[in-house]
Write a protein that holds these residues in place. Structure first.
Motif, short mmCIF file in Angstrom:
data_model
loop_
_atom_site.label_atom_id
_atom_site.label_comp_id
_atom_site.label_asym_id
_atom_site.label_seq_id
_atom_site.Cartn_x
_atom_site.Cartn_y
_atom_site.Cartn_z
N ARG A 123 -34.58 23.31 25.56
CA ARG A 123 -34.56 22.27 25.11
C ARG A 123 -34.63 21.99 23.45
O ARG A 123 -35.76 22.74 22.85
CB ARG A 123 -34.75 20.71 25.79
N CYS A 124 -33.45 21.62 23.04
CA CYS A 124 -33.62 22.25 21.68
C CYS A 124 -34.66 20.93 20.15
O CYS A 124 -34.36 19.59 21.44
CB CYS A 124 -31.82 21.05 20.71
N VAL A 125 -35.63 20.60 20.21
CA VAL A 125 -36.73 20.04 19.92
C VAL A 125 -36.13 19.79 18.02
O VAL A 125 -36.49 20.86 17.70
CB VAL A 125 -37.98 19.84 19.94
N GLU A 126 -36.34 18.73 17.91
CA GLU A 126 -36.09 18.89 16.39
C GLU A 126 -37.71 19.16 14.98
O GLU A 126 -38.35 18.85 15.93
CB GLU A 126 -36.19 17.12 15.51
N THR A 129 -36.95 23.54 17.15
CA THR A 129 -36.05 25.08 17.12
C THR A 129 -35.96 25.38 16.21
O THR A 129 -35.07 24.76 15.99
CB THR A 129 -34.95 24.73 18.27
N ASN A 225 -32.40 14.09 17.16
CA ASN A 225 -31.39 14.07 18.42
C ASN A 225 -30.17 12.72 19.17
O ASN A 225 -31.52 11.95 19.43
CB ASN A 225 -31.97 15.11 19.80
N ASP A 269 -34.06 17.91 23.44
CA ASP A 269 -34.98 16.85 24.18
C ASP A 269 -35.22 15.21 23.32
O ASP A 269 -34.73 15.67 21.82
CB ASP A 269 -36.07 17.54 23.53
N THR A 271 -37.52 12.61 22.79
CA THR A 271 -38.17 12.05 22.81
C THR A 271 -38.24 11.38 21.38
O THR A 271 -38.79 10.13 21.11
CB THR A 271 -39.98 12.66 22.63
N ARG A 272 -37.81 11.82 20.46
CA ARG A 272 -37.56 10.98 19.03
C ARG A 272 -37.07 9.83 19.20
O ARG A 272 -37.45 8.44 18.63
CB ARG A 272 -37.43 11.71 17.58
#
Lengths: 303, 303
Positions: A123-126, A129, A225, A269, A271-272
């Protein structure tokens, strides 16, 4: 409760930010180049303005405390490579400068999953990534973010950057995936698609709008995201539309090649968005697709 | 041989690009906001224009085939963090758009070692050292580069981006290192500096100007470090100035703290500049400092 200025307010996402902002008690001002964009939104004050011609004018007039900037060049099929992206970098930076000069304090801008390097596993994570856009659109968004992020403190504003992944919903441009398949089937036409093995993160446009409204009210800064956190293959999405439309027979999955260079996965992702912004999507993909197909059924019905 | 437009032509670097461009046979047009910037450059056609107010105007009038864009906000002490950097991103992108619209084909722009992540071991290499600017100036330059690089093909131009490291030479602003030490010593004043253990890549401004002129004539695209490839400690540079000025006694090395966060090394790999552009510096640091101190001696002499 603040005076909020929303750009691109007549657009696909913008329309869905107005109600959540009003419900949060804000004094909502909306900018659009489209005449009649304000129909059906009587509690919003509309401003007709061309941000490319005069990015600062409407900001100076409204003097908003918060800014939600969604306007950008978004012509399907063209926006990935169009030079208009350059003008939107310029206009966006001028808008942010004007906003700070008018004593605004909180800016939320719209980015894209196209800022990330595509083709990496996971996944793309701020913040982790790599940002290595494959397109002019992605580069223009990423460059704008870099300047706004570096400048925010010097301008005395807090700034967040919502990275949009894939979206769908009523009113989408017919040249985009969900809209094109749904409208074809409901008009009794065959829908030819690629094999659809690519996995993407889809979020209903009303949730995208609500997430941006939540960002306006949060104090989270930097990239976030805006996505569901759930990966689905395009094939799953297309088949669900076929079922909802009652015309799976008209699907021709695999009849077209995938676009060259199309990555296998573009997943987020979240989470944020969930833990820091406190936003969780309300519309599941199954529900959202059912509602979207129902909307297209209304459109297809002979008037 | 082409019509070349040089912005920032009256500036520290810009002045040194004009002769090499003329010697290459170009029809040289220069833009400056400074009145009298053209004194002593009679073969150049000067245009008085404020690029922030009207970035496209002079381009439309001159219709240059090549563009060398050096203008930027460069006030010593302020440029690292000044919001003016944002306006220069906007003006630069508008300038490049206008240039392409006027059928220009080759653009060379000025970047900075401040685009690189600082504090990593080794030399900065284009295309592999991470781009993670620590300052608004670095972010603004890096973001501009990203957009121009991604847009060039779509605009039908070739674009190169010269990353400037550290420079010195006659006429430098007195608030900068070499100029401040040389002018202090030659005025019989004490020069208090940090311990000077930091290593940097210095290039004489005439070589910087000649390197940019060479980039205009090359077809190399993307980022190119404009530097000597040789690392020197600031202490070595300061001591050389002391010797040339004949006043090593006035040096007070170590009397000041280093700026917080100042990296130990900012050094350049110059393989691209040497092998792809074919440019090699002509002025050694020893020669260049001698000539610069001689110039400051002229300035210090009572008129």
């Amino acid at each position: 409760v603040s005076r909020v200025l929303v750009t691109g307010a007549g657009g696909f996402i913008g329309r869905h930010t107005l109600r959540p902002l009003l419900e949060a008690g804000h004094d909502v001002h909306a900018v659009s180049t489209r005449l009649g964009a304000g129909d059906g939104a009587p509690d919003v004050e509309w401003h007709h303005s061309d941000l490319l011609a005069d990015p600062g004018g409407v900001v100076a007039r409204v003097a908003p405390e918060r800014l939600l900037h969604l306007a950008w060049y978004a012509e399907p099929g063209r926006y990935w490579t169009a030079p208009e992206n350059i003008r939107w970098v310029e206009a966006t930076l001028a808008l942010v400068r004007s906003f700070a000069a008018a004593n605004g304090t909180r800016a939320v801008l719209s980015g894209s999953c196209a800022e990330y390097e595509w083709g990496l596993p996971g996944r793309c994570v701020e913040g982790s990534t790599p940002l290595r856009p494959a397109t002019l659109y992605g580069s223009a968004k990423n460059a704008t973010r870099e300047v706004v992020e570096a400048a925010a403190g010097h301008l005395g504003i807090s700034a967040a950057w919502g990275r949009i992944f894939f979206l769908y919903g009523p009113g989408e441009d017919r040249r985009r995936l969900v809209a094109s398949v749904a409208s074809a089937l409901l008009n009794g036409e065959r829908a030819a698609t690629s094999s659809g093995t690519q996995r993407r993160d889809f979020l209903h446009v009303a949730d995208v709008g609500a997430a941006f409204a939540a960002l306006v009210d949060s104090d989270v800064s930097g990239a976030v995201n805006v996505a569901s956190g759930e990966g689905r293959s395009l094939r799953e999405v297309i088949e669900a539309i076929g079922r909802e439309a009652g015309r799976p027979d008209l699907l021709d999955i695999g009849a077209r090649p995938s676009p060259p260079g199309d990555p296998d996965e573009i997943l987020a992702d979240v989470t944020r968005l969930g833990e820091e912004v406190g936003f969780r999507p309300r519309i599941s993909l199954a529900e959202g697709l059912a509602q979207t197909v129902a909307w297209w059924r209304e459109q297809a019905r002979p008037q």
